[in-house]
Design an enzyme around this catalytic site. Structure first.
Site, short mmCIF file in Angstrom:
data_model
loop_
_atom_site.label_atom_id
_atom_site.label_comp_id
_atom_site.label_asym_id
_atom_site.label_seq_id
_atom_site.Cartn_x
_atom_site.Cartn_y
_atom_site.Cartn_z
N ARG A 242 86.97 67.61 -5.38
CA ARG A 242 86.72 66.47 -6.25
C ARG A 242 85.23 66.15 -6.20
O ARG A 242 84.60 66.25 -5.13
CB ARG A 242 87.52 65.23 -5.81
CG ARG A 242 88.99 65.28 -6.23
CD ARG A 242 89.15 65.24 -7.75
NE ARG A 242 90.53 65.26 -8.20
CZ ARG A 242 91.15 66.37 -8.64
NH1 ARG A 242 90.51 67.53 -8.66
NH2 ARG A 242 92.38 66.31 -9.07
N GLU A 271 82.96 62.91 -13.87
CA GLU A 271 83.13 63.90 -14.92
C GLU A 271 83.94 63.33 -16.09
O GLU A 271 84.74 62.42 -15.87
CB GLU A 271 83.79 65.18 -14.35
CG GLU A 271 85.21 65.03 -13.89
CD GLU A 271 85.76 66.34 -13.30
OE1 GLU A 271 85.22 66.81 -12.29
OE2 GLU A 271 86.75 66.84 -13.85
N HIS A 289 85.47 72.24 -14.60
CA HIS A 289 86.77 71.96 -13.96
C HIS A 289 87.85 72.97 -14.41
O HIS A 289 88.87 72.59 -14.99
CB HIS A 289 87.22 70.52 -14.25
CG HIS A 289 88.15 69.96 -13.22
ND1 HIS A 289 88.21 68.64 -12.85
CD2 HIS A 289 89.10 70.58 -12.45
CE1 HIS A 289 89.14 68.45 -11.93
NE2 HIS A 289 89.69 69.62 -11.67
C1 DGY Z 1 94.32 69.22 -10.09
O1 DGY Z 1 95.44 69.60 -10.46
O2 DGY Z 1 94.18 68.27 -9.34
C2 DGY Z 1 93.14 70.00 -10.53
O3 DGY Z 1 91.95 69.41 -10.21
C3 DGY Z 1 93.20 70.27 -12.00
O4 DGY Z 1 94.09 71.27 -12.16
#
Ligand code: DGY
Length: 323
Positions: A242, A271, A289
């Site tokens: 993250r 983001e 991402h």
């Molecule tokens: C999640 O699932 O948490 C990812 O960051 C996106 O697929």
């Protein structure tokens, strides 16, 4: 009996949208337009189930909205730090996620970023596209070896372990990890992985550091200016976890001053906004991402949401309950 009303906040793979349509009174987001805070509040008033994704912010101010009809937030994604879980619990709102199915694809992206950063892949691509490449020369764009180097993993859950397997078995990398609780001994033995007592020790010893801890208050700016100072000047930082686990400003400064060699990022603070400071730097590789973005994985994530909704409306235990 009328079908439950379900809202899907973003566009999903077609096959899972079709299944949803056959089971529920579903509203899809054909244009894939992000919903505003007011639209999310209204969704909680109008639908029995809301299926958000990691890009939808659901703080207490949204979750606590009056006259709620919604009883479950069936999240499309494994991370749930965009949802105020305490508020959801207090409001009696179930929350589910999609663990397990995005492990390999996310680990693949972490490995992609590691290789891009180590071997200056994005920079080389820019050089060729800009027609500035004047031909092979012995000292051009020299970079760092991956094979045999030391990979330090902060967090040692499913995705970190998958990356460690790829790195160790595929690239002969030595594996270090930090995890507050004991790790599964089978994987530790398989990879001859060494546990560091703390993050600091891991940062000092690693050639590549990859972040795999959850986002949220406990890990906010875990990698800050002081932590970055502990990394080797030849080391690279990879973040597929993250954005707010890393202090962006401190990382930009460290990269600008070449206090670390490079970084590979798939996630960002705030983001989809990306700090302009990163855009000016050649020693950072930036992806939008993409961790779970394969057709098979995104379909499997949708199937997980379907399974959670089915269990919820049948009154069964939720397979992936987080609240
Ligand atoms: C999640 O699932 O948490 C990812 O960051 C996106 O697929």
């Amino acid at each position: 009996m009328s079908k439950p009303k379900v809202l899907v906040t973003r566009k999903w793979p077609a096959s899972v949208e079709e299944k949803l349509k056959s089971l529920y009174d579903v509203t899809l987001n054909k244009d894939d337009r992000p919903l505003s805070t007011d639209e999310l509040k209204q969704a909680l008033r109008d639908y029995d189930a809301v299926c958000p994704a990691v890009c939808d912010a659901l703080p207490a101010a949204v979750i606590n909205v009056a006259d709620k009809r919604c009883r479950i937030l069936a999240n499309f994604g494994v991370g749930f730090n965009h949802i105020d879980i305490e508020a959801a619990k207090q409001q009696g709102l179930a929350v589910t996620n999609t663990p397990g199915v995005l492990t390999e694809s996310t680990a693949d992206i972490a490995m992609t970023l590691l290789l891009m950063s180590a071997r200056r892949g994005a920079e080389g691509d820019r050089l060729v596209r800009s027609k500035q490449w004047s031909g092979w020369c012995p000292t051009q764009m020299m970079s760092s070896d991956v094979t045999g180097a030391t990979l330090g993993l902060i967090g040692f859950g499913r995705i970190a372990q998958a990356m460690a397997r790829k790195a160790h078995h595929g690239f002969g990398m030595k594996i270090l990890y930090f995890k507050p609780s004991p790790a599964d001994q089978t994987i530790v033995d398989e990879l001859k992985a060494i546990r560091c007592d703390n993050v600091e020790e891991l940062l000092r010893q690693s050639d590549y550091v990859s972040l795999h801890c959850p986002g949220g208050a406990a890990t906010y700016h875990l990698i800050d200016a002081d932590m970055l100072k502990l990394m080797k000047p030849t080391a690279h930082l990879i973040n597929t976890a993250r954005g707010d686990v890393v202090d962006s400003k401190a990382l930009i400064q460290a990269l600008r001053e070449k206090r670390i060699a490079g970084a590979g990022l798939d996630v960002y603070e705030g983001e989809p906004n990306v700090d302009e400071g990163f855009l000016a730097l050649d020693n950072v590789s930036l992806l939008p991402h993409l961790g779970s973005a394969t057709i098979a994985t995104r379909t499997a994530m949708g199937e997980k949401v379907l399974a959670n909704l089915a269990a919820f409306f049948a009154g069964r235990d939720l397979p992936d309950r987080v609240a």
